[in-house]
Design a protein around this motif. Sequence first.
Motif, PDB file in Angstrom:
ATOM      1  N   TRP A 100       0.831  -1.168   0.035  1.00  0.00           N
ATOM      2  CA  TRP A 100       0.259   0.051  -0.089  1.00  0.00           C
ATOM      3  C   TRP A 100       0.988   1.331   0.123  1.00  0.00           C
ATOM      4  O   TRP A 100       1.889   1.361   0.889  1.00  0.00           O
ATOM      5  CB  TRP A 100      -0.964  -0.050   1.363  1.00  0.00           C
ATOM      6  CG  TRP A 100      -1.617   1.262   1.171  1.00  0.00           C
ATOM      7  CD1 TRP A 100      -3.150   1.287   0.819  1.00  0.00           C
ATOM      8  CD2 TRP A 100      -1.643   2.799   1.733  1.00  0.00           C
ATOM      9  NE1 TRP A 100      -3.664   2.545   0.794  1.00  0.00           N
ATOM     10  CE2 TRP A 100      -2.688   3.347   1.328  1.00  0.00           C
ATOM     11  CE3 TRP A 100      -0.489   3.175   2.344  1.00  0.00           C
ATOM     12  CZ2 TRP A 100      -2.721   4.794   1.753  1.00  0.00           C
ATOM     13  CZ3 TRP A 100      -0.476   4.542   2.702  1.00  0.00           C
ATOM     14  CH2 TRP A 100      -1.827   5.296   2.462  1.00  0.00           C
ATOM     15  N   SER A 103       0.027  -1.057  -6.228  1.00  0.00           N
ATOM     16  CA  SER A 103      -0.972  -2.115  -7.046  1.00  0.00           C
ATOM     17  C   SER A 103       0.035  -2.969  -7.859  1.00  0.00           C
ATOM     18  O   SER A 103       0.991  -2.961  -7.858  1.00  0.00           O
ATOM     19  CB  SER A 103      -1.861  -0.978  -7.814  1.00  0.00           C
ATOM     20  OG  SER A 103      -1.023  -0.548  -8.838  1.00  0.00           O
ATOM     21  N   PHE A 128      -7.940  -4.592  -2.775  1.00  0.00           N
ATOM     22  CA  PHE A 128      -7.155  -3.519  -3.641  1.00  0.00           C
ATOM     23  C   PHE A 128      -7.555  -3.750  -5.146  1.00  0.00           C
ATOM     24  O   PHE A 128      -7.554  -4.874  -5.712  1.00  0.00           O
ATOM     25  CB  PHE A 128      -5.524  -3.630  -3.524  1.00  0.00           C
ATOM     26  CG  PHE A 128      -4.982  -3.399  -2.355  1.00  0.00           C
ATOM     27  CD1 PHE A 128      -4.131  -2.417  -2.305  1.00  0.00           C
ATOM     28  CD2 PHE A 128      -5.094  -3.969  -1.012  1.00  0.00           C
ATOM     29  CE1 PHE A 128      -3.411  -2.092  -0.813  1.00  0.00           C
ATOM     30  CE2 PHE A 128      -4.685  -3.638   0.249  1.00  0.00           C
ATOM     31  CZ  PHE A 128      -3.697  -2.596   0.136  1.00  0.00           C
ATOM     32  N   TYR A 276      -7.215   2.824  -7.733  1.00  0.00           N
ATOM     33  CA  TYR A 276      -8.107   2.958  -6.420  1.00  0.00           C
ATOM     34  C   TYR A 276      -9.290   3.699  -6.458  1.00  0.00           C
ATOM     35  O   TYR A 276     -10.412   3.338  -5.955  1.00  0.00           O
ATOM     36  CB  TYR A 276      -7.161   3.986  -5.192  1.00  0.00           C
ATOM     37  CG  TYR A 276      -6.062   2.958  -4.719  1.00  0.00           C
ATOM     38  CD1 TYR A 276      -6.095   2.454  -3.658  1.00  0.00           C
ATOM     39  CD2 TYR A 276      -4.925   2.677  -5.422  1.00  0.00           C
ATOM     40  CE1 TYR A 276      -5.129   1.649  -2.838  1.00  0.00           C
ATOM     41  CE2 TYR A 276      -3.817   1.890  -4.939  1.00  0.00           C
ATOM     42  CZ  TYR A 276      -4.108   1.492  -3.556  1.00  0.00           C
ATOM     43  OH  TYR A 276      -2.975   0.765  -2.980  1.00  0.00           O
ATOM     44  N   THR A 281     -11.590   1.188  -3.405  1.00  0.00           N
ATOM     45  CA  THR A 281     -11.092   0.492  -2.700  1.00  0.00           C
ATOM     46  C   THR A 281     -10.117   1.260  -1.882  1.00  0.00           C
ATOM     47  O   THR A 281      -9.447   0.718  -1.054  1.00  0.00           O
ATOM     48  CB  THR A 281     -10.189  -0.569  -3.635  1.00  0.00           C
ATOM     49  OG1 THR A 281      -9.424   0.161  -4.462  1.00  0.00           O
ATOM     50  CG2 THR A 281     -10.990  -1.644  -4.283  1.00  0.00           C
ATOM     51  N   SER A 285      -8.856  -1.101   1.008  1.00  0.00           N
ATOM     52  CA  SER A 285      -7.422  -1.238   0.981  1.00  0.00           C
ATOM     53  C   SER A 285      -6.788  -0.845   2.553  1.00  0.00           C
ATOM     54  O   SER A 285      -5.823  -1.560   2.884  1.00  0.00           O
ATOM     55  CB  SER A 285      -6.695  -0.617   0.135  1.00  0.00           C
ATOM     56  OG  SER A 285      -6.925   0.840   0.008  1.00  0.00           O
TER      57      SER A 285
END
Length: 370
Positions: A100, A103, A128, A276, A281, A285
């Motif tokens: 994080w 990706s 994610f 994102y 997400t 995430s």
Amino acid sequence: MIDPFRIAVPQTDLDDLHDRLARTRWPNEVADAGRDFGFPLPRLRELAEYWRTGYDWREHETRLNELPHFHTEIDGQRVHFVHVRSAKPDALALILTHGWPGSFLEFLDVIEPLSRDFHLVIPSIPGFGFSGPTHERGWDIHRIARAWAELMRRLGYERYGAQGGDFGAGISMALGAVAPERVVGVHVNYLPTRPDPEAEVTLTPIEQARLDTVRQLMANRPPYQALQAATPQTIGYALTDSPVGQLAWIAERFDQWTGPDTPVDDERILTDVALYWFTATAASSARLHHAQSRGAVACPAPLGVAVFAHDITQSVRPLAQRHYDIAHWSEFDRGGHFAAMEVPDLLAADVRTFFLERLAADSERTRPTP
């Protein structure tokens, strides 16, 4: 069941993004603020305006769709992954895991060099991007590791290696514990080493300075981490509703965590943020911080460690080897937290060296005695 997957963001989502960006309600900023209060307003305005008027998602979507994408369901959760096979049929497989606010995009620049010698499986962590959002509690690094073991089983890989940074490092090490008979080794480019009062080790001045940095971080937990660990749903409302909020939240991490001479370009940052945004997400995430376990992650597999000079922290080898079977250790004077994006040549070469060493060691160990 494993099905092919193609990225296709609806045009209505793109139109909505551009409309929201155009209607951003900006806060003021004190004169000469710099970075004293957070991510600078002029820099964020620049990124947001380019996202609205210059950045072309469809161009990046087309390029990403040149990769072989798939999805499957594991433990009740949709899992997206890229699967690139080497031209060598008997090549070792590697599963590469992001962190994080990264990706699967983190690994785009290492696919070509690594796939010369390895089959590559590059999943999106549950919660994610295209593996999100999650809908229940419990998706910590150990549950993700079990999902990865199942994914590799479904793909038919009996023996494989694991690599990752940030959360991807913890997941990769946990996979070494989940499937010790299958994981030939684990390579990480992020391995925090905590102070250990019981460790009777002599540290160099450089190692002591690294440990002091860890102590400072432990005493002053970064704001983003504290919020996502304590109230991921609360911060998720703001980030899911405001593209500029999501942009600032992630762009600040790239700003702070990359090396001074190895920045990640704006196109890649915006593509990561867009993943994102389009998949909504932010909250799911962030829940990985909420589920994060404390302490060292057990890993019986041989460990390779790459230490980059401008990462958040740098590992202290005398402490790390008290917990792990350190089979390979490299230090680099360039690169930061997003090594696969910043210095893909260095990371790919180190990963290749480590896993070819593991294969050679396995071959030597299993060679019949004359």
